[in-house]
Design a protein around this motif. Structure first.
Motif, PDB file in Angstrom:
ATOM      1  N   PHE A   1       0.539  -1.094   0.142  1.00 26.41           N
ATOM      2  CA  PHE A   1       0.068  -0.158  -0.091  1.00 26.41           C
ATOM      3  C   PHE A   1       0.976   1.433  -0.013  1.00 26.41           C
ATOM      4  O   PHE A   1       0.451   2.231  -0.792  1.00 26.41           O
ATOM      5  CB  PHE A   1      -1.042  -0.109   1.073  1.00 26.41           C
ATOM      6  CG  PHE A   1      -2.200  -0.981   0.780  1.00 26.41           C
ATOM      7  CD1 PHE A   1      -3.386  -0.354   0.372  1.00 26.41           C
ATOM      8  CD2 PHE A   1      -2.167  -2.290   1.073  1.00 26.41           C
ATOM      9  CE1 PHE A   1      -4.324  -1.445   0.033  1.00 26.41           C
ATOM     10  CE2 PHE A   1      -3.125  -3.105   0.763  1.00 26.41           C
ATOM     11  CZ  PHE A   1      -4.619  -2.514   0.238  1.00 26.41           C
TER      12      PHE A   1
ATOM     13  N   GLY B   1       0.576   3.710  -3.133  1.00 26.34           N
ATOM     14  CA  GLY B   1       0.078   5.179  -2.615  1.00 26.34           C
ATOM     15  C   GLY B   1       1.246   6.116  -3.340  1.00 26.34           C
ATOM     16  O   GLY B   1       0.919   7.285  -3.903  1.00 26.34           O
TER      17      GLY B   1
ATOM     18  N   ASN C   1       0.871   6.395  -6.875  1.00 31.68           N
ATOM     19  CA  ASN C   1      -0.440   7.167  -7.345  1.00 31.68           C
ATOM     20  C   ASN C   1      -0.152   8.557  -7.611  1.00 31.68           C
ATOM     21  O   ASN C   1      -0.926   9.101  -8.169  1.00 31.68           O
ATOM     22  CB  ASN C   1      -1.635   6.865  -6.358  1.00 31.68           C
ATOM     23  CG  ASN C   1      -2.271   5.356  -6.492  1.00 31.68           C
ATOM     24  OD1 ASN C   1      -2.030   4.644  -7.750  1.00 31.68           O
ATOM     25  ND2 ASN C   1      -2.945   4.914  -5.593  1.00 31.68           N
TER      26      ASN C   1
ATOM     27  N   GLN D   1      -3.285   5.637   2.174  1.00 29.04           N
ATOM     28  CA  GLN D   1      -2.593   4.425   1.707  1.00 29.04           C
ATOM     29  C   GLN D   1      -1.008   4.396   2.156  1.00 29.04           C
ATOM     30  O   GLN D   1      -0.714   3.277   2.873  1.00 29.04           O
ATOM     31  CB  GLN D   1      -2.390   4.304   0.030  1.00 29.04           C
ATOM     32  CG  GLN D   1      -3.469   4.021  -0.321  1.00 29.04           C
ATOM     33  CD  GLN D   1      -3.304   3.810  -1.915  1.00 29.04           C
ATOM     34  OE1 GLN D   1      -3.042   4.841  -2.735  1.00 29.04           O
ATOM     35  NE2 GLN D   1      -3.103   2.816  -2.616  1.00 29.04           N
TER      36      GLN D   1
ATOM     37  N   GLY E   1      -0.283   2.139   5.622  1.00 27.65           N
ATOM     38  CA  GLY E   1       0.622   1.253   5.005  1.00 27.65           C
ATOM     39  C   GLY E   1       1.968   1.263   5.922  1.00 27.65           C
ATOM     40  O   GLY E   1       2.214   0.075   6.249  1.00 27.65           O
TER      41      GLY E   1
ATOM     42  N   LEU F   1      -7.575   0.667   6.160  1.00 27.95           N
ATOM     43  CA  LEU F   1      -7.187  -0.052   4.754  1.00 27.95           C
ATOM     44  C   LEU F   1      -8.532  -0.677   4.023  1.00 27.95           C
ATOM     45  O   LEU F   1      -8.642  -0.804   3.006  1.00 27.95           O
ATOM     46  CB  LEU F   1      -5.867  -0.727   4.804  1.00 27.95           C
ATOM     47  CG  LEU F   1      -4.557   0.120   4.826  1.00 27.95           C
ATOM     48  CD1 LEU F   1      -3.548  -0.636   4.839  1.00 27.95           C
ATOM     49  CD2 LEU F   1      -4.542   1.041   3.279  1.00 27.95           C
TER      50      LEU F   1
ATOM     51  N   PHE G   1     -10.645   2.023   2.629  1.00 25.24           N
ATOM     52  CA  PHE G   1     -10.041   2.261   1.599  1.00 25.24           C
ATOM     53  C   PHE G   1     -10.348   1.342   0.344  1.00 25.24           C
ATOM     54  O   PHE G   1     -10.505   1.767  -0.849  1.00 25.24           O
ATOM     55  CB  PHE G   1      -8.456   2.578   1.585  1.00 25.24           C
ATOM     56  CG  PHE G   1      -7.840   2.818   0.363  1.00 25.24           C
ATOM     57  CD1 PHE G   1      -7.829   3.996   0.090  1.00 25.24           C
ATOM     58  CD2 PHE G   1      -7.285   1.823  -0.396  1.00 25.24           C
ATOM     59  CE1 PHE G   1      -6.973   4.371  -1.310  1.00 25.24           C
ATOM     60  CE2 PHE G   1      -6.320   2.264  -1.608  1.00 25.24           C
ATOM     61  CZ  PHE G   1      -6.477   3.311  -2.023  1.00 25.24           C
TER      62      PHE G   1
ATOM     63  N   ASN H   1      -9.255  -7.529  -4.197  1.00 27.44           N
ATOM     64  CA  ASN H   1      -9.664  -6.785  -2.969  1.00 27.44           C
ATOM     65  C   ASN H   1     -10.333  -7.420  -1.815  1.00 27.44           C
ATOM     66  O   ASN H   1      -9.965  -7.183  -0.742  1.00 27.44           O
ATOM     67  CB  ASN H   1     -10.259  -5.295  -3.336  1.00 27.44           C
ATOM     68  CG  ASN H   1      -9.402  -4.411  -4.166  1.00 27.44           C
ATOM     69  OD1 ASN H   1      -8.278  -4.582  -4.185  1.00 27.44           O
ATOM     70  ND2 ASN H   1      -9.961  -3.273  -4.702  1.00 27.44           N
TER      71      ASN H   1
END
Length: 125
Positions: free
Chosen positions: A21, A25, A28, A58, A62, A78, A81, A110
């Motif tokens: 994660f 992140g 991203n 994240q 994480g 999470l 999320f 997921n």
């Protein structure tokens, strides 16, 4: 067989799960424009703000999971999320063919991650 190594296995598991994660992140951040555009197209209000909040969640959750700091709370965050991300990005019901299959695989992944987080919560991290 594994009882003597349980703390090592837990630490490695937290590193792999939380680290994924953190990595996602950070990745991203480089894709903010694309992701916020996708979110806007799906009707998410304030998409850039929501995306930034998701990235922070994240990375922070994480890292908390990796180091074992309030790991159960990080895992719960999470899961939230994952639910939001699944609804925003894995809308398989709007797709056909290989794209639909890919999105269904995302949902299944997921769900598996959520199961892992539930195990973290159940064991206290």
């Amino acid at each position: 067989m594994f009882e003597t190594d349980i703390s090592v296995l837990t630490a490695v598991g937290r590193l792999l799960l939380g680290g994924a994660f953190v990595f996602a992140g950070l990745r991203n951040i480089a894709n903010t424009q694309l992701l916020s555009g996708m979110m806007t197209a799906r009707g998410v209000p304030q998409a850039k703000l929501v995306l930034r909040a998701g990235i922070v969640l994240q990375v922070v959750a994480g890292l908390m999971l990796v180091v074992g700091f309030h790991a159960a709370y990080a895992a719960a965050a999470l899961i939230v999320f994952l639910i939001a991300g699944t609804l925003m990005f894995n809308n398989f019901w709007d797709h056909q063919g290989p794209d639909r299959a890919s999105r269904i695989n995302g949902v299944v992944s997921n769900v598996a991650l959520a199961g892992s987080f539930l195990m973290v919560i159940a064991t206290g991290g």
